[in-house]
Design a protein around this motif. Structure first.
Motif, PDB file in Angstrom:
ATOM      1  N   LEU A  89      -4.046 -11.090  30.995  1.00  0.00           N
ATOM      2  CA  LEU A  89      -4.433 -12.425  30.569  1.00  0.00           C
ATOM      3  C   LEU A  89      -3.379 -12.972  29.613  1.00  0.00           C
ATOM      4  O   LEU A  89      -3.281 -12.534  28.465  1.00  0.00           O
ATOM      5  CB  LEU A  89      -5.802 -12.407  29.877  1.00  0.00           C
ATOM      6  CG  LEU A  89      -7.046 -12.344  30.780  1.00  0.00           C
ATOM      7  CD1 LEU A  89      -7.079 -11.037  31.576  1.00  0.00           C
ATOM      8  CD2 LEU A  89      -8.316 -12.476  29.962  1.00  0.00           C
ATOM      9  N   LEU A  90      -2.554 -13.889  30.117  1.00  0.00           N
ATOM     10  CA  LEU A  90      -1.498 -14.511  29.328  1.00  0.00           C
ATOM     11  C   LEU A  90      -2.124 -15.711  28.622  1.00  0.00           C
ATOM     12  O   LEU A  90      -2.009 -16.847  29.053  1.00  0.00           O
ATOM     13  CB  LEU A  90      -0.340 -14.909  30.236  1.00  0.00           C
ATOM     14  CG  LEU A  90       0.226 -13.753  31.083  1.00  0.00           C
ATOM     15  CD1 LEU A  90       1.345 -14.237  31.993  1.00  0.00           C
ATOM     16  CD2 LEU A  90       0.704 -12.596  30.204  1.00  0.00           C
ATOM     17  N   ASN A  91      -2.777 -15.427  27.520  1.00  0.00           N
ATOM     18  CA  ASN A  91      -3.702 -16.378  26.909  1.00  0.00           C
ATOM     19  C   ASN A  91      -3.217 -16.984  25.597  1.00  0.00           C
ATOM     20  O   ASN A  91      -3.588 -18.114  25.273  1.00  0.00           O
ATOM     21  CB  ASN A  91      -5.046 -15.668  26.682  1.00  0.00           C
ATOM     22  CG  ASN A  91      -5.966 -16.446  25.774  1.00  0.00           C
ATOM     23  OD1 ASN A  91      -6.518 -17.468  26.157  1.00  0.00           O
ATOM     24  ND2 ASN A  91      -6.108 -15.968  24.533  1.00  0.00           N
ATOM     25  N   ALA A  92      -2.426 -16.282  24.823  1.00  0.00           N
ATOM     26  CA  ALA A  92      -2.039 -16.761  23.492  1.00  0.00           C
ATOM     27  C   ALA A  92      -1.319 -18.104  23.590  1.00  0.00           C
ATOM     28  O   ALA A  92      -0.588 -18.370  24.546  1.00  0.00           O
ATOM     29  CB  ALA A  92      -1.143 -15.739  22.808  1.00  0.00           C
ATOM     30  N   GLY A  93      -1.540 -18.948  22.586  1.00  0.00           N
ATOM     31  CA  GLY A  93      -0.861 -20.234  22.577  1.00  0.00           C
ATOM     32  C   GLY A  93      -0.887 -20.852  21.196  1.00  0.00           C
ATOM     33  O   GLY A  93      -1.793 -20.603  20.406  1.00  0.00           O
ATOM     34  N   LEU A  94       0.133 -21.653  20.929  1.00  0.00           N
ATOM     35  CA  LEU A  94       0.224 -22.349  19.650  1.00  0.00           C
ATOM     36  C   LEU A  94       0.674 -23.783  19.877  1.00  0.00           C
ATOM     37  O   LEU A  94       1.318 -24.102  20.869  1.00  0.00           O
ATOM     38  CB  LEU A  94       1.209 -21.646  18.714  1.00  0.00           C
ATOM     39  CG  LEU A  94       0.681 -20.490  17.859  1.00  0.00           C
ATOM     40  CD1 LEU A  94       1.816 -19.910  17.025  1.00  0.00           C
ATOM     41  CD2 LEU A  94      -0.451 -20.946  16.953  1.00  0.00           C
ATOM     42  N   GLN A  95       0.336 -24.633  18.919  1.00  0.00           N
ATOM     43  CA  GLN A  95       0.775 -26.018  18.923  1.00  0.00           C
ATOM     44  C   GLN A  95       1.438 -26.292  17.578  1.00  0.00           C
ATOM     45  O   GLN A  95       0.877 -25.960  16.529  1.00  0.00           O
ATOM     46  CB  GLN A  95      -0.437 -26.940  19.133  1.00  0.00           C
ATOM     47  CG  GLN A  95      -0.078 -28.404  19.232  1.00  0.00           C
ATOM     48  CD  GLN A  95      -1.309 -29.265  19.463  1.00  0.00           C
ATOM     49  OE1 GLN A  95      -1.353 -30.421  19.030  1.00  0.00           O
ATOM     50  NE2 GLN A  95      -2.324 -28.729  20.141  1.00  0.00           N
ATOM     51  N   PHE A  96       2.632 -26.869  17.611  1.00  0.00           N
ATOM     52  CA  PHE A  96       3.377 -27.190  16.390  1.00  0.00           C
ATOM     53  C   PHE A  96       3.507 -28.709  16.300  1.00  0.00           C
ATOM     54  O   PHE A  96       4.389 -29.305  16.922  1.00  0.00           O
ATOM     55  CB  PHE A  96       4.761 -26.537  16.413  1.00  0.00           C
ATOM     56  CG  PHE A  96       4.727 -25.036  16.442  1.00  0.00           C
ATOM     57  CD1 PHE A  96       4.804 -24.295  15.278  1.00  0.00           C
ATOM     58  CD2 PHE A  96       4.605 -24.357  17.648  1.00  0.00           C
ATOM     59  CE1 PHE A  96       4.760 -22.908  15.304  1.00  0.00           C
ATOM     60  CE2 PHE A  96       4.563 -22.970  17.693  1.00  0.00           C
ATOM     61  CZ  PHE A  96       4.643 -22.247  16.510  1.00  0.00           C
ATOM     62  N   PRO A  97       2.605 -29.371  15.560  1.00  0.00           N
ATOM     63  CA  PRO A  97       2.561 -30.837  15.581  1.00  0.00           C
ATOM     64  C   PRO A  97       3.692 -31.524  14.832  1.00  0.00           C
ATOM     65  O   PRO A  97       3.888 -32.723  14.981  1.00  0.00           O
ATOM     66  CB  PRO A  97       1.211 -31.146  14.924  1.00  0.00           C
ATOM     67  CG  PRO A  97       0.938 -29.965  14.056  1.00  0.00           C
ATOM     68  CD  PRO A  97       1.529 -28.786  14.755  1.00  0.00           C
ATOM     69  N   THR A 167      16.818 -32.018  23.208  1.00  0.00           N
ATOM     70  CA  THR A 167      17.850 -32.895  22.657  1.00  0.00           C
ATOM     71  C   THR A 167      17.281 -34.258  22.315  1.00  0.00           C
ATOM     72  O   THR A 167      17.964 -35.099  21.762  1.00  0.00           O
ATOM     73  CB  THR A 167      18.997 -33.076  23.662  1.00  0.00           C
ATOM     74  OG1 THR A 167      18.462 -33.591  24.893  1.00  0.00           O
ATOM     75  CG2 THR A 167      19.678 -31.744  23.955  1.00  0.00           C
ATOM     76  N   THR A 168      16.006 -34.491  22.679  1.00  0.00           N
ATOM     77  CA  THR A 168      15.364 -35.766  22.379  1.00  0.00           C
ATOM     78  C   THR A 168      14.068 -35.510  21.615  1.00  0.00           C
ATOM     79  O   THR A 168      13.549 -34.401  21.591  1.00  0.00           O
ATOM     80  CB  THR A 168      15.022 -36.526  23.679  1.00  0.00           C
ATOM     81  OG1 THR A 168      14.138 -35.727  24.475  1.00  0.00           O
ATOM     82  CG2 THR A 168      16.285 -36.817  24.464  1.00  0.00           C
ATOM     83  N   SER A 169      13.539 -36.533  20.980  1.00  0.00           N
ATOM     84  CA  SER A 169      12.258 -36.416  20.270  1.00  0.00           C
ATOM     85  C   SER A 169      11.350 -37.555  20.708  1.00  0.00           C
ATOM     86  O   SER A 169      11.805 -38.656  21.006  1.00  0.00           O
ATOM     87  CB  SER A 169      12.462 -36.455  18.753  1.00  0.00           C
ATOM     88  OG  SER A 169      13.076 -37.676  18.382  1.00  0.00           O
ATOM     89  N   ALA A 170      10.065 -37.298  20.751  1.00  0.00           N
ATOM     90  CA  ALA A 170       9.084 -38.297  21.160  1.00  0.00           C
ATOM     91  C   ALA A 170       8.355 -38.829  19.937  1.00  0.00           C
ATOM     92  O   ALA A 170       8.493 -38.324  18.824  1.00  0.00           O
ATOM     93  CB  ALA A 170       8.087 -37.672  22.141  1.00  0.00           C
ATOM     94  N   GLY A 174       5.421 -33.024  18.541  1.00  0.00           N
ATOM     95  CA  GLY A 174       4.745 -31.735  18.617  1.00  0.00           C
ATOM     96  C   GLY A 174       3.665 -31.684  19.678  1.00  0.00           C
ATOM     97  O   GLY A 174       3.583 -30.755  20.476  1.00  0.00           O
ATOM     98  N   ARG A 175       2.816 -32.706  19.723  1.00  0.00           N
ATOM     99  CA  ARG A 175       1.736 -32.747  20.699  1.00  0.00           C
ATOM    100  C   ARG A 175       2.284 -32.906  22.111  1.00  0.00           C
ATOM    101  O   ARG A 175       1.748 -32.338  23.063  1.00  0.00           O
ATOM    102  CB  ARG A 175       0.764 -33.874  20.344  1.00  0.00           C
ATOM    103  CG  ARG A 175       0.100 -33.682  18.994  1.00  0.00           C
ATOM    104  CD  ARG A 175      -0.739 -34.886  18.601  1.00  0.00           C
ATOM    105  NE  ARG A 175      -1.993 -34.905  19.355  1.00  0.00           N
ATOM    106  CZ  ARG A 175      -2.537 -36.002  19.851  1.00  0.00           C
ATOM    107  NH1 ARG A 175      -1.927 -37.172  19.714  1.00  0.00           N
ATOM    108  NH2 ARG A 175      -3.680 -35.952  20.496  1.00  0.00           N
ATOM    109  N   ALA A 179       1.840 -30.373  25.430  1.00  0.00           N
ATOM    110  CA  ALA A 179       1.441 -30.773  26.780  1.00  0.00           C
ATOM    111  C   ALA A 179       2.476 -30.321  27.810  1.00  0.00           C
ATOM    112  O   ALA A 179       2.122 -29.879  28.911  1.00  0.00           O
ATOM    113  CB  ALA A 179       1.252 -32.288  26.839  1.00  0.00           C
ATOM    114  N   GLU A 180       3.735 -30.408  27.448  1.00  0.00           N
ATOM    115  CA  GLU A 180       4.795 -29.988  28.376  1.00  0.00           C
ATOM    116  C   GLU A 180       4.784 -28.477  28.582  1.00  0.00           C
ATOM    117  O   GLU A 180       5.028 -27.992  29.686  1.00  0.00           O
ATOM    118  CB  GLU A 180       6.144 -30.482  27.854  1.00  0.00           C
ATOM    119  CG  GLU A 180       6.302 -31.993  28.006  1.00  0.00           C
ATOM    120  CD  GLU A 180       7.394 -32.599  27.152  1.00  0.00           C
ATOM    121  OE1 GLU A 180       7.664 -33.802  27.322  1.00  0.00           O
ATOM    122  OE2 GLU A 180       7.969 -31.884  26.289  1.00  0.00           O
TER     123      GLU A 180
END
Length: 322
Positions: A89-97, A167-170, A174-175, A179-180
């Motif tokens: 189960l490849l379950n771990a995840g993080l979000q860096f806002p 190389t770009t920022s939105a 982070g969010r 999603a990507e």
């Protein structure tokens, strides 16, 4: 004790992964259930064993942000001669806002943890997977603009290299990067499924699926958020789950509910013969149009193998799924 098989759950010490581990250990006392995260401050393995009156759950540290640590984990696994892995189960995840964060390997942290480290773990543990093993990748509905209804930045997959070294920022970098990375999870699932069914590896019966646990207020996903957002996520939104289901989406769950769904997909009859599918909770659904673009799937697969392989021999082994 001699176990018939193993189950590995990354991020299994808290929330979604913890409850999946609990339900798997309950249903299969004959399996060695391994939970792996950077730390186990909550003593999750001991708690599961005490809750069930069993001793088949253990904790092995794993830092997906360090490719060297992932390699060491796999080497230690092989050296211990543990039973074949029936579910990974490849379950771990993080979000860096916040602004772009990078790992010790120089990769953008969200993409590195949510995809790259997991892909390396799969390839290195591939020789230890049992016949008919299941691989379940935890993704998210945030990968699909149609599911988020403009409540989350839309993913914009340019290339795997751009995700790894942006190389770009939105506007909400982070969010959007999260999603990507979740779109990358689906793309990689489909690319891996195609190879598992087209090559000699199909004889092994290994099946890979993707899983969307839904929105789970109160979980550790927001631990990198600012203090106010983190407090709301942890203490206010969990009380509003029934209302959120009514007003926002039925795909809002407690961690226990989603953990049970993940466990069933990994070891229950619900997951049998479901390779190449994406599950929202207990049911398979269609994914975003972008996720079905084979050019994107192949770009991600090729970049991942090329980046991770240390030499030509390993590259061939990863590509051939040996």
């Amino acid at each position: 004790m001699s176990y018939k098989g193993s189950v590995i759950i990354t991020g299994g010490t808290i929330n979604l992964g913890y409850y999946a581990a609990l339900e798997i250990a309950r249903a299969h006392p004959e399996y060695l259930v391994v939970i792996s995260s950077r730390s186990d401050k909550e003593h999750a393995a001991d708690t599961i064993n005490k809750t069930l009156g069993q001793a088949n759950t253990i904790y092995i540290p794993l830092d997906l942000a360090s490719l060297q640590n992932v390699r060491q984990y796999a080497e230690d696994w092989a050296a211990k001669d543990r039973p074949p892995i029936h579910a990974l189960l490849l379950n771990a995840g993080l979000q860096f806002p916040g602004p772009v964060s990078k790992t010790v390997d120089g990769l953008e942290s969200t993409f590195a943890i949510n995809h790259v480290g997991h892909a390396l773990l799969f390839h290195l543990l591939r020789p230890h997977l049992a016949a008919n093993a299941r691989v379940v990748v935890t993704s998210s509905g945030t990968h699909d603009p149609a599911q988020t209804k403009n409540t989350f930045p839309h993913p914009d997959y340019i290339s795997a290299e751009e995700l790894a070294h942006p190389t770009t920022s939105a506007a909400n970098p982070g969010r959007q990067r999260y999603a990507e990375s979740k779109l990358a999870n689906v793309l990689w699932t489909y690319a891996l499924h195609r190879r598992l069914t087209q090559r000699a590896a199909a004889e092994s019966g290994i099946a890979v699926t993707a899983f969307d646990p839904g929105l789970m207020p109160g979980t550790g996903l927001a631990r990198e958020a600012n203090p106010v957002a983190r407090w709301v996520w942890l203490h206010i939104l969990p009380r509003l789950i029934p209302l959120m289901r009514l007003l926002l989406s039925p795909n809002v769950h407690t961690a226990h509910e989603s953990g049970t769904n993940l466990a069933r997909l990994a070891v229950g009859p619900e997951g049998e013969g479901q390779g190449g599918k994406y599950f929202e909770g207990p049911k398979p659904i269609k994914t975003s149009p972008a996720s079905y673009e084979e050019a994107k799937q192949e770009d991600l697969w090729r970049w991942t193998v090329d980046y991770l392989a240390r030499n030509d021999e390993e590259k061939e082994r990863f590509e051939q799924l040996k």
